[in-house]
Design an enzyme around this catalytic site. Structure first.
Site, PDB file in Angstrom:
ATOM      1  N   HIS A 139       0.838  -1.207   0.000  1.00 51.39           N
ATOM      2  CA  HIS A 139       0.000   0.000   0.000  1.00 51.39           C
ATOM      3  C   HIS A 139       0.874   1.258   0.000  1.00 51.39           C
ATOM      4  O   HIS A 139       0.514   2.257  -0.613  1.00 51.39           O
ATOM      5  CB  HIS A 139      -0.935   0.012   1.217  1.00 51.39           C
ATOM      6  CG  HIS A 139      -1.964  -1.064   1.173  1.00 51.39           C
ATOM      7  ND1 HIS A 139      -2.970  -1.106   0.228  1.00 51.39           N
ATOM      8  CD2 HIS A 139      -2.144  -2.163   1.953  1.00 51.39           C
ATOM      9  CE1 HIS A 139      -3.724  -2.168   0.425  1.00 51.39           C
ATOM     10  NE2 HIS A 139      -3.236  -2.844   1.471  1.00 51.39           N
ATOM     11  N   CYS A 140       1.996   1.185   0.715  1.00 51.34           N
ATOM     12  CA  CYS A 140       2.924   2.322   0.759  1.00 51.34           C
ATOM     13  C   CYS A 140       3.515   2.580  -0.617  1.00 51.34           C
ATOM     14  O   CYS A 140       3.633   3.726  -1.051  1.00 51.34           O
ATOM     15  CB  CYS A 140       4.062   2.064   1.758  1.00 51.34           C
ATOM     16  SG  CYS A 140       3.493   1.799   3.442  1.00 51.34           S
TER      17      CYS A 140
END
Length: 158
Positions: A78-79
């Protein structure tokens, strides 16, 4: 005088050994200072932060400042997907004025700065927090440029 030659050599060797130990100790201690300085410098090099901005104790939160921070882990999927959007947020807002307030857009690699992540109660990645008027707030809005921009603009009007 008529001293024993082997005693003279023994004293010379002891003196030489003594000086070598002193030189070794001096080099070792200088090395320790350099290593310590490098460790301190590395701790200061939190991405987007300088020791002036964020020394682990405080975030820039003056009345005329809005700070938004992304806490992330380099391995987090997600980062990684947020990274391009965050770069856009940075280029659009970092060190720019919004409603007379300076905006700081920062990021912290939590793998390298675990104490900082703990201090700010980061439980998952990425975590986005805003700091304004001495308050720390979790951001739970959309992870797109428009949503984050709207959030920054709304905080800057407070």
């Amino acid at each position: 005088g008529g001293g024993d030659d082997s005693t003279d050599y023994g004293i010379i060797l002891l003196c030489l050994l003594f000086f070598l130990v002193i030189i070794y100790y001096y080099i070792y201690m200088e090395n320790q200072k350099v290593e310590k300085k490098e460790r301190v410098e590395k701790q200061k090099q939190i991405e987007g932060f300088s020791d002036h901005d964020f020394n682990g104790n405080s975030v820039p939160t003056g009345a005329n400042m809005v700070t938004i921070v992304k806490f992330y882990a380099p391995w987090c999927g997600h980062c990684k997907s947020l990274a391009p959007t965050w770069a856009d947020v940075e280029s659009q807002y970092n060190n720019k004025k919004v409603n007379g307030k300076t905006v700081k857009v920062l990021q912290v690699n939590c793998d390298e700065n675990t104490k900082l992540a703990e201090k700010h109660n980061v439980k998952g990645y990425p975590t986005i927090k805003t700091f304004h008027h001495g308050k720390e707030e979790d951001y739970s809005g959309g992870r797109d440029l428009a949503s984050i921009s709207k959030h920054i603009e709304s905080i800057a009007t407070k």
